[in-house]
Design a protein around this motif. Structure first.
Motif, PDB file in Angstrom:
ATOM      1  N   ILE A  39     -46.895  66.207-100.266  1.00 23.98           N
ATOM      2  CA  ILE A  39     -46.789  67.447-101.039  1.00 23.98           C
ATOM      3  C   ILE A  39     -47.788  67.481-102.195  1.00 23.98           C
ATOM      4  O   ILE A  39     -48.652  68.358-102.235  1.00 23.98           O
ATOM      5  CB  ILE A  39     -45.342  67.629-101.553  1.00 23.98           C
ATOM      6  N   ASN A  40     -47.693  66.535-103.150  1.00 21.32           N
ATOM      7  CA  ASN A  40     -48.619  66.547-104.286  1.00 21.32           C
ATOM      8  C   ASN A  40     -50.068  66.573-103.821  1.00 21.32           C
ATOM      9  O   ASN A  40     -50.878  67.392-104.279  1.00 21.32           O
ATOM     10  CB  ASN A  40     -48.413  65.318-105.176  1.00 21.32           C
ATOM     11  N   ASN A  41     -50.409  65.655-102.939  1.00 20.74           N
ATOM     12  CA  ASN A  41     -51.762  65.619-102.389  1.00 20.74           C
ATOM     13  C   ASN A  41     -51.882  66.449-101.119  1.00 20.74           C
ATOM     14  O   ASN A  41     -52.978  66.824-100.722  1.00 20.74           O
ATOM     15  CB  ASN A  41     -52.183  64.175-102.095  1.00 20.74           C
ATOM     16  N   GLY A  42     -50.735  66.776-100.515  1.00 15.49           N
ATOM     17  CA  GLY A  42     -50.765  67.544 -99.271  1.00 15.49           C
ATOM     18  C   GLY A  42     -51.357  68.920 -99.432  1.00 15.49           C
ATOM     19  O   GLY A  42     -52.060  69.411 -98.539  1.00 15.49           O
ATOM     20  N   VAL A  43     -51.090  69.580-100.552  1.00 14.88           N
ATOM     21  CA  VAL A  43     -51.668  70.914-100.759  1.00 14.88           C
ATOM     22  C   VAL A  43     -53.185  70.826-100.860  1.00 14.88           C
ATOM     23  O   VAL A  43     -53.909  71.729-100.392  1.00 14.88           O
ATOM     24  CB  VAL A  43     -51.073  71.594-102.010  1.00 14.88           C
ATOM     25  N   TYR A  44     -53.707  69.758-101.449  1.00 12.73           N
ATOM     26  CA  TYR A  44     -55.164  69.578-101.556  1.00 12.73           C
ATOM     27  C   TYR A  44     -55.771  69.272-100.189  1.00 12.73           C
ATOM     28  O   TYR A  44     -56.870  69.739 -99.873  1.00 12.73           O
ATOM     29  CB  TYR A  44     -55.477  68.451-102.550  1.00 12.73           C
ATOM     30  N   ARG A  45     -55.084  68.471 -99.394  1.00 14.62           N
ATOM     31  CA  ARG A  45     -55.594  68.172 -98.061  1.00 14.62           C
ATOM     32  C   ARG A  45     -55.679  69.439 -97.217  1.00 14.62           C
ATOM     33  O   ARG A  45     -56.578  69.579 -96.386  1.00 14.62           O
ATOM     34  CB  ARG A  45     -54.695  67.141 -97.373  1.00 14.62           C
ATOM     35  N   SER A  46     -54.779  70.358 -97.448  1.00 12.78           N
ATOM     36  CA  SER A  46     -54.848  71.644 -96.757  1.00 12.78           C
ATOM     37  C   SER A  46     -55.983  72.496 -97.324  1.00 12.78           C
ATOM     38  O   SER A  46     -56.824  73.015 -96.588  1.00 12.78           O
ATOM     39  CB  SER A  46     -53.504  72.372 -96.902  1.00 12.78           C
ATOM     40  N   GLY A  47     -56.029  72.622 -98.632  1.00 13.39           N
ATOM     41  CA  GLY A  47     -57.004  73.509 -99.260  1.00 13.39           C
ATOM     42  C   GLY A  47     -58.437  73.048 -99.154  1.00 13.39           C
ATOM     43  O   GLY A  47     -59.358  73.871 -99.099  1.00 13.39           O
ATOM     44  N   PHE A  48     -58.676  71.744 -99.150  1.00 12.86           N
ATOM     45  CA  PHE A  48     -60.038  71.217 -99.136  1.00 12.86           C
ATOM     46  C   PHE A  48     -60.452  70.672 -97.766  1.00 12.86           C
ATOM     47  O   PHE A  48     -61.465  69.987 -97.649  1.00 12.86           O
ATOM     48  CB  PHE A  48     -60.192  70.102-100.174  1.00 12.86           C
ATOM     49  N   ALA A  49     -59.673  70.963 -96.743  1.00 15.19           N
ATOM     50  CA  ALA A  49     -60.031  70.488 -95.399  1.00 15.19           C
ATOM     51  C   ALA A  49     -61.393  71.037 -94.990  1.00 15.19           C
ATOM     52  O   ALA A  49     -61.735  72.186 -95.288  1.00 15.19           O
ATOM     53  CB  ALA A  49     -58.963  70.916 -94.404  1.00 15.19           C
ATOM     54  N   GLY A  50     -62.158  70.200 -94.290  1.00 10.69           N
ATOM     55  CA  GLY A  50     -63.486  70.601 -93.869  1.00 10.69           C
ATOM     56  C   GLY A  50     -63.581  71.011 -92.416  1.00 10.69           C
ATOM     57  O   GLY A  50     -64.671  71.281 -91.912  1.00 10.69           O
ATOM     58  N   SER A  51     -62.441  71.073 -91.721  1.00  8.69           N
ATOM     59  CA  SER A  51     -62.431  71.503 -90.330  1.00  8.69           C
ATOM     60  C   SER A  51     -61.086  72.147 -90.038  1.00  8.69           C
ATOM     61  O   SER A  51     -60.090  71.902 -90.731  1.00  8.69           O
ATOM     62  CB  SER A  51     -62.655  70.317 -89.386  1.00  8.69           C
ATOM     63  N   GLN A  52     -61.050  72.972 -88.991  1.00  4.49           N
ATOM     64  CA  GLN A  52     -59.795  73.621 -88.610  1.00  4.49           C
ATOM     65  C   GLN A  52     -58.742  72.582 -88.233  1.00  4.49           C
ATOM     66  O   GLN A  52     -57.565  72.707 -88.590  1.00  4.49           O
ATOM     67  CB  GLN A  52     -60.041  74.568 -87.426  1.00  4.49           C
ATOM     68  N   GLU A  53     -59.184  71.556 -87.525  1.00  4.17           N
ATOM     69  CA  GLU A  53     -58.245  70.514 -87.097  1.00  4.17           C
ATOM     70  C   GLU A  53     -57.643  69.794 -88.299  1.00  4.17           C
ATOM     71  O   GLU A  53     -56.425  69.555 -88.351  1.00  4.17           O
ATOM     72  CB  GLU A  53     -58.966  69.516 -86.191  1.00  4.17           C
ATOM     73  N   ALA A  54     -58.490  69.437 -89.270  1.00 11.41           N
ATOM     74  CA  ALA A  54     -57.994  68.740 -90.457  1.00 11.41           C
ATOM     75  C   ALA A  54     -57.049  69.638 -91.247  1.00 11.41           C
ATOM     76  O   ALA A  54     -56.022  69.183 -91.760  1.00 11.41           O
ATOM     77  CB  ALA A  54     -59.157  68.294 -91.328  1.00 11.41           C
ATOM     78  N   TYR A  55     -57.386  70.920 -91.354  1.00 10.85           N
ATOM     79  CA  TYR A  55     -56.530  71.858 -92.074  1.00 10.85           C
ATOM     80  C   TYR A  55     -55.161  71.984 -91.409  1.00 10.85           C
ATOM     81  O   TYR A  55     -54.121  71.893 -92.073  1.00 10.85           O
ATOM     82  CB  TYR A  55     -57.205  73.229 -92.149  1.00 10.85           C
ATOM     83  N   GLU A  56     -55.134  72.201 -90.109  1.00  8.95           N
ATOM     84  CA  GLU A  56     -53.861  72.413 -89.424  1.00  8.95           C
ATOM     85  C   GLU A  56     -52.989  71.151 -89.470  1.00  8.95           C
ATOM     86  O   GLU A  56     -51.764  71.239 -89.595  1.00  8.95           O
ATOM     87  CB  GLU A  56     -54.097  72.853 -87.984  1.00  8.95           C
ATOM     88  N   SER A  57     -53.617  69.991 -89.396  1.00 15.79           N
ATOM     89  CA  SER A  57     -52.873  68.744 -89.484  1.00 15.79           C
ATOM     90  C   SER A  57     -52.230  68.610 -90.870  1.00 15.79           C
ATOM     91  O   SER A  57     -51.049  68.267 -91.006  1.00 15.79           O
ATOM     92  CB  SER A  57     -53.788  67.560 -89.213  1.00 15.79           C
ATOM     93  N   ALA A  58     -53.014  68.898 -91.916  1.00 19.22           N
ATOM     94  CA  ALA A  58     -52.496  68.814 -93.281  1.00 19.22           C
ATOM     95  C   ALA A  58     -51.417  69.865 -93.517  1.00 19.22           C
ATOM     96  O   ALA A  58     -50.393  69.596 -94.160  1.00 19.22           O
ATOM     97  CB  ALA A  58     -53.637  68.988 -94.280  1.00 19.22           C
ATOM     98  N   TYR A  59     -51.642  71.074 -93.018  1.00 14.92           N
ATOM     99  CA  TYR A  59     -50.679  72.167 -93.171  1.00 14.92           C
ATOM    100  C   TYR A  59     -49.338  71.806 -92.527  1.00 14.92           C
ATOM    101  O   TYR A  59     -48.271  71.989 -93.138  1.00 14.92           O
ATOM    102  CB  TYR A  59     -51.275  73.417 -92.525  1.00 14.92           C
ATOM    103  N   ASP A  60     -49.377  71.287 -91.327  1.00 15.97           N
ATOM    104  CA  ASP A  60     -48.144  70.920 -90.630  1.00 15.97           C
ATOM    105  C   ASP A  60     -47.404  69.807 -91.369  1.00 15.97           C
ATOM    106  O   ASP A  60     -46.166  69.838 -91.497  1.00 15.97           O
ATOM    107  CB  ASP A  60     -48.452  70.473 -89.200  1.00 15.97           C
TER     108      ASP A  60
END
Length: 362
Positions: A191-212
Motif C-alpha cells: 500500500i505505502n509503496n504500492g501506490v507508487y509502483r502503480s503510478g510510476f510503472a514503466g509498462s502496462q504489465e508492471a502497472y497492472e501487476s502493481a494495481y492488482d
C-alpha cells in the motif's frame, strides 16, 4: 532518490527493473538519537548514536510527503513539539532539493538555509543519494543527523520517553509487536509503496501487476476494518499511522494521478469510517494539508502531469461526518492517556479546507 520522486529518480528506478517496475531506494542515513549518549558515538557498522537533548534537533518535513507526515503525527501524539522543533519545506521541489520557500525570505528561520540539501552537504559534502524528508538536523551545526524515517518514528515512540508529554499514548505495545511488524511490512510493500509502483510503472504489465497487488491489499484492509476498530488491538498504534498517511492521500491524488482508480476510499464503508475517526483526532487531521499534497504530486511529477494543473477537487468534507467505529468497542488511546493539546503557534496547516476550520473546537 527522494521519498517524493523527481523525473530522474523515476527513470533510475525503472531502469533498475527490466519490466518497468518502480523500485524504491531504501538506503538512508541510519544514525539514531538515543538516551544515555553524551556525544555522537560511532558504532561498529559505521553509523553514529547521538545524544537526546531538548532543543538540539530540528525535524525537517514537507506536509506533502507521506513518509514525513508519519513523523509529524507521531511527534504531535507523543508531545515532543517543545523538544524537537519543526522545519516546514514547501510542497514542490526540483532535482536538487526541498526548499524552505514557505518561510520569510525563503530561508528556514532556525537553520538559516534555503534548501534542505545544505544540511546534508554540511555533513556529507559529496552526499550521493537523494535529499529526503523527513530529516533530523542538528540546530547548532546545521548538519543532518538522520533521514531514516522508520527509525525516527519508532524512536519518537519508544526512545524519547523522558521528553514525552504526560499521558502520551503507547503506540507500540509490546504484546502486539510481532503482529505489528508483520502488518507494517505488508502495508509498506502493498500500500505505502504500492501506490507508487502503480503510478510510476514503466509498462502496462508492471502497472497492472502493481494495481492488482494494491487492490488486493486494500480489500484486505476493508475486510479487517469490518471486524475491528483499528488495525491492531483496541487502540491506535504505529501501524494505523503508517496506513493513514497513504489512505488520506488516496482520493485526492492516488486515485487519479497514480491510476489507482478502481474505487475511491470514500466508497468503501469500513475504510471510510476508519479515516473519519482518525482524521477527527488531534495529530491526524490538523496536520493534513490537502492543498500542499495536491500541489506536490500534480506539479512535481511532470512526466505524469506535464501541464502541472492541480485539481480543484475532490470534496473531502465527508471526513468530518459522523462515523460508527465505536461499534467495535475500544477507544483511540488506552485509559490513563490523553489527547494532544492545541497545535503550537506557527504549526497550523497553511491551507485548511473550509470543513477543517472547526475541527478541534468542539
Amino acid at each position: 532518490m527522494t521519498n517524493e520522486n523527481t523525473q530522474e529518480d523515476i527513470q533510475e528506478a525503472r531502469n533498475a527493473s527490466p519490466d518497468g517496475e518502480f523500485i524504491r531506494d531504501t538506503n538512508y542515513i541510519e544514525d539514531r538519537i538515543l538516551p544515555g549518549i553524551t556525544e555522537p558515538t560511532e558504532q561498529e557498522d559505521g553509523t553514529f548514536h547521538w545524544p537526546q537533548e531538548a532543543g538540539r534537533y530540528r525535524l525537517a518535513v514537507a506536509r506533502a510527503c507521506p513518509w514525513a507526515h508519519r513523523t509529524v503525527i507521531t511527534r504531535r501524539l507523543m508531545g515532543l513539539e517543545d523538544t524537537v522543533s519543526l522545519a516546514l519545506a514547501g510542497p514542490t521541489h526540483d532535482a536538487r532539493s526541498w526548499t524552505f520557500d514557505l518561510d520569510e525570505g525563503e530561508v528556514d528561520p532556525v537553520l538559516q538555509i534555503p534548501r534542505l540539501q545544505d544540511a546534508y552537504f554540511k555533513r556529507f559534502p559529496d552526499y550521493p543519494r537523494g535529499i529526503t524528508v523527513p530529516a533530523i538536523v542538528e540546530e547548532s551545526t546545521g548538519r543532518v543527523v538522520t533521514n531514516d524515517y522508520p527509525s525516527i518514528v519508532r524512536d519518537f515512540i519508544t526512545n524519547w520517553k523522558d521528553f514525552q508529554r504526560e499521558g502520551a499514548p503507547n503506540l507500540y505495545p509490546e504484546e502486539h509487536a510481532e503482529e505489528m511488524e508483520e502488518l507494517n511490512y505488508y502495508i509498506f510493500k502493498a500500500i505505502n509503496n504500492g501506490v507508487y509502483r502503480s503510478g510510476f510503472a514503466g509498462s502496462q504489465e508492471a502497472y497492472e501487476s502493481a494495481y492488482d497487488f494494491l487492490w488486493e491489499a486494500l480489500d484486505w484492509v476493508e475486510d479487517r476494518l469490518g471486524k475491528q476498530r483499528y488495525m491492531v488491538g483496541d487502540h491506535i498504534t504505529e501501524t494505523d499511522i503508517r496506513l493513514f498517511v497513504t489512505l488520506i492521500r488516496f482520493d485526492p491524488v492516488y486515485y487519479s494521478h497514480f491510476k489507482c482508480s478502481r474505487h475511491k476510499l470514500a466508497e468503501m464503508p469500513n475504510i471510510c469510517g476508519y479515516l473519519q475517526e482518525l482524521f477527527q483526532i488531534p495529530g491526524f487531521g490538523d496536520t493534513t494539508d490537502f492543498t500542499e499534497i495536491k500541489q506536490h504530486y500534480f506539479m512535481v511529477h511532470t512526466e505524469i502531469n506535464p501541464t502541472k494543473i492541480v485539481p480543484v477537487g475532490p470534496d473531502m468534507s465527508w471526513l468530518m461526518e459522523e462515523h460508527d467505529r465505536d461499534r467495535f468497542g475500544g477507544q483511540p488511546f488506552a485509559e490513563g492517556t490523553t489527547m494532544p493539546g492545541p497545535l503550537p503557534k506557527g504549526e497550523e496547516v497553511k491551507n485548511p479546507e473550509d470543513f477543517q476550520q472547526p475541527l478541534f473546537e468542539r
